[in-house]
Design a protein around this motif. Structure first.
Motif, PDB file in Angstrom:
ATOM      1  N   GLU A  74       0.888  -1.169   0.000  1.00 51.85           N
ATOM      2  CA  GLU A  74       0.000   0.000   0.000  1.00 51.85           C
ATOM      3  C   GLU A  74       0.924   1.217   0.000  1.00 51.85           C
ATOM      4  OE1 GLU A  74      -2.889   2.329   3.045  1.00 51.85           O
ATOM      5  OE2 GLU A  74      -3.132   0.153   2.952  1.00 51.85           O
ATOM      6  N   TYR A  83      -2.686   3.784  -2.547  1.00 51.52           N
ATOM      7  CA  TYR A  83      -3.118   2.814  -3.539  1.00 51.52           C
ATOM      8  C   TYR A  83      -2.282   1.547  -3.377  1.00 51.52           C
ATOM      9  CZ  TYR A  83       1.025   4.253  -6.188  1.00 51.52           C
ATOM     10  OH  TYR A  83       2.307   4.532  -6.568  1.00 51.52           O
ATOM     11  N   GLU A  84      -2.798   0.450  -3.916  1.00 49.83           N
ATOM     12  CA  GLU A  84      -2.102  -0.823  -3.806  1.00 49.83           C
ATOM     13  C   GLU A  84      -1.384  -1.146  -5.111  1.00 49.83           C
ATOM     14  OE1 GLU A  84      -4.852  -3.851  -2.578  1.00 49.83           O
ATOM     15  OE2 GLU A  84      -5.145  -2.923  -0.617  1.00 49.83           O
TER      16      GLU A  84
END
Length: 178
Positions: A74, A83-84
């Motif tokens: 992450e 965001y991943e």
């Protein structure tokens, strides 16, 4: 009757296979070198960010007898939502010895492609002495109180035992552990 022998397939097949093998080898070399150069550029010129290791999965691939892993991170860039991203990498490239979900990492992100991430290292250096003691079943000292450490540091500065540069450097190190 013609004294010439018929052309055998082997005369043409062997050079053709050598040519194909060489072409594939050159193509693979260019692909691997290109990926390595892109990764190096991200490590050197990428945007600094933080990441948290969410999950690691071992792959069937290895490089120089070291397993490669898919890591789900992450990523958080300053002033942007988290965001991943999946990163395929080897553990030893990260200067991290103990991997657990929740591990905080310093990363660099490609400015033109936020999915290209290079791990620089852990946010906090890992204390391998405490890990060895824990694995051996020996008592482990609790982490130092950062408030007490900062107060001691302030006292040392006030008494002239350390310089202002030493104070700022150590203060940043203590605050970085929080």
């Amino acid at each position: 009757m013609n004294a010439e022998t018929p052309l055998s397939a082997a005369r043409f097949l062997v050079p053709l296979l050598i040519l194909i093998g060489t072409g594939v080898g050159v193509w693979l070399t260019v692909r691997i070198l290109g990926a390595w150069l892109k990764h190096r550029k991200v490590r050197e010129q990428g945007l600094p960010a933080r990441a948290i290791l969410l999950r690691s999965e071992r792959t069937a691939m290895s490089n120089q007898k070291r397993a490669r892993y898919n890591h789900l991170l992450e990523v958080t860039l300053p002033d942007r939502p988290s965001y991943e991203v999946w990163v395929l990498d080897r553990y030893h490239d990260w200067n991290v010895r103990v991997f657990t979900p929740g591990l905080e990492l310093n990363v660099k992100v490609a400015p033109d492609d936020p999915q290209r991430v290079a791990v620089v290292g852990p946010v906090v250096e890992q204390d391998l002495g405490q890990l060895a003691a824990l694995l051996a079943g020996k008592p482990v000292s609790p982490p130092k109180d950062p408030v007490k450490s900062l107060a001691d540091l302030q006292r040392m500065l006030g008494e002239g035992l350390i310089t202002m540069d030493d104070f700022e450097r150590k203060k940043a190190e203590i605050l970085g552990r929080l």
